[in-house]
Design a protein around this motif. Sequence first.
Motif, PDB file in Angstrom:
ATOM      1  N   LEU A  95       0.866  -1.173   0.000  1.00  0.00           N
ATOM      2  CA  LEU A  95       0.000   0.000   0.000  1.00  0.00           C
ATOM      3  C   LEU A  95       0.905   1.226   0.000  1.00  0.00           C
ATOM      4  CD1 LEU A  95      -2.955   1.042   0.223  1.00  0.00           C
ATOM      5  CD2 LEU A  95      -2.612   1.118   2.703  1.00  0.00           C
ATOM      6  N   ARG A  96       0.734   2.101  -0.997  1.00  0.00           N
ATOM      7  CA  ARG A  96       1.610   3.261  -1.162  1.00  0.00           C
ATOM      8  C   ARG A  96       0.798   4.536  -0.933  1.00  0.00           C
ATOM      9  NH1 ARG A  96       6.295   1.867  -4.166  1.00  0.00           N
ATOM     10  NH2 ARG A  96       6.290   3.764  -5.452  1.00  0.00           N
ATOM     11  N   ARG A 139       2.853   4.960  -8.805  1.00  0.00           N
ATOM     12  CA  ARG A 139       2.046   3.821  -8.332  1.00  0.00           C
ATOM     13  C   ARG A 139       1.493   4.081  -6.918  1.00  0.00           C
ATOM     14  NH1 ARG A 139       4.459  -0.637  -7.374  1.00  0.00           N
ATOM     15  NH2 ARG A 139       6.596   0.126  -7.316  1.00  0.00           N
ATOM     16  N   ASP A 141      -1.362   4.552  -4.188  1.00  0.00           N
ATOM     17  CA  ASP A 141      -2.714   4.052  -3.936  1.00  0.00           C
ATOM     18  C   ASP A 141      -3.616   5.131  -3.345  1.00  0.00           C
ATOM     19  OD1 ASP A 141      -2.362   1.205  -4.677  1.00  0.00           O
ATOM     20  OD2 ASP A 141      -0.950   1.206  -3.005  1.00  0.00           O
ATOM     21  N   THR A 275      -7.776   8.735  -4.747  1.00  0.00           N
ATOM     22  CA  THR A 275      -7.422   7.401  -5.231  1.00  0.00           C
ATOM     23  C   THR A 275      -7.614   7.344  -6.743  1.00  0.00           C
ATOM     24  OG1 THR A 275      -9.681   6.546  -4.940  1.00  0.00           O
ATOM     25  CG2 THR A 275      -8.171   6.335  -3.063  1.00  0.00           C
ATOM     26  N   ARG A 278     -11.576   3.278  -9.868  1.00  0.00           N
ATOM     27  CA  ARG A 278     -11.722   1.866 -10.231  1.00  0.00           C
ATOM     28  C   ARG A 278     -13.136   1.440  -9.894  1.00  0.00           C
ATOM     29  NH1 ARG A 278      -6.415   0.490  -6.788  1.00  0.00           N
ATOM     30  NH2 ARG A 278      -4.799   0.739  -8.360  1.00  0.00           N
ATOM     31  N   GLN A 281     -12.301  -1.194  -5.708  1.00  0.00           N
ATOM     32  CA  GLN A 281     -11.029  -0.941  -5.059  1.00  0.00           C
ATOM     33  C   GLN A 281     -10.610  -2.171  -4.245  1.00  0.00           C
ATOM     34  OE1 GLN A 281      -9.060   1.502  -5.439  1.00  0.00           O
ATOM     35  NE2 GLN A 281     -10.176   3.389  -5.858  1.00  0.00           N
ATOM     36  N   ILE A 285      -7.281  -0.703   0.278  1.00  0.00           N
ATOM     37  CA  ILE A 285      -7.517   0.726   0.036  1.00  0.00           C
ATOM     38  C   ILE A 285      -8.817   1.164   0.708  1.00  0.00           C
ATOM     39  CG2 ILE A 285      -8.026   2.452  -1.742  1.00  0.00           C
ATOM     40  CD1 ILE A 285      -6.058   1.059  -3.562  1.00  0.00           C
TER      41      ILE A 285
END
Length: 299
Positions: A95-96, A139, A141, A275, A278, A281, A285
């Motif tokens: 997780l970034r 990249r 999150d 974020t 999507r 998720q 996240i």
Amino acid sequence: MIDNLRGMAVFASVVGHGSFSGSARELGITTSAVSQQIRSLENELGVVLLHRSTRKLSLTEAGESFYGSAKDVVSAAEQGRIKVNQLRDELAGSLRIATTPELGVNHILPALSTWMAAHDDLSITYFADNRYIDMIDERIDIAIRMSPTINDSTLSSHPLTDVRQVLVASPQYLRQHAKIDSPKDLIDHHLICIDIMKDSNQVDLTRTETGKKLRTKMTSRIHTNNVFMATTLAKEGHGLVRMMEMDVRKELESGELVEVLTGYQLPSFVLYAVTLSREQQPAKITRCLEVLKKYFHAS
């Protein structure tokens, strides 16, 4: 290539069940579709893989050799699917998170500390920088930002809390300099400028009682791009500073800094978690967002 992989999966299923009909039931397709897949695979490979009779199926020499590879492909695909599902549904993997140093130290780490300790299968990387970070290139999150302008369809914003700005100074500074009873008095004072803020030496005020808006441009001889530095400079009596209340809450509570012109309001901001957009998720996240929202709502 994709058709070959599909054919290999069907072939492995047929051999495993010992019949076309058993494979068809497992795969949810017709027996004729299974037969067509095997025929196409044999034509592509240029060999016969199965001896067919009315009673049973048996592998040819080529089919027996090929079966091992087909089983490995199917097994690898299944393992890949399991790993993807784990990353989607479980609190695992990486997780970034990108934020500023001040928000990171004062709020994001306290908000997530207990949660991180409870999920040691999760590897977390924090990027603490005042520069704008491209979420796709880096990249990222989750990025924590103040009032972002979301014009990018690839991004989604999640409001966390309203953030009030305050104009503060140390008691020492206020004792040693001219009184500040109204916005016009600011012209006699120095502002410690935080250069990451827009119009850093400009102070916009709204009178709480009347809603009247005023703008004052203060003189400044000290600049920094770091909120921690600005806070320390203010505590040591080097001038006033325009800050987010959440960044100096401890100093205000302890009396190290004092808010001035309390009858006026500075522009407020909204703190967002951003974020990538999507349809679904990953759980890591969504759970992280839930923890952040709960923290900021409570605080």
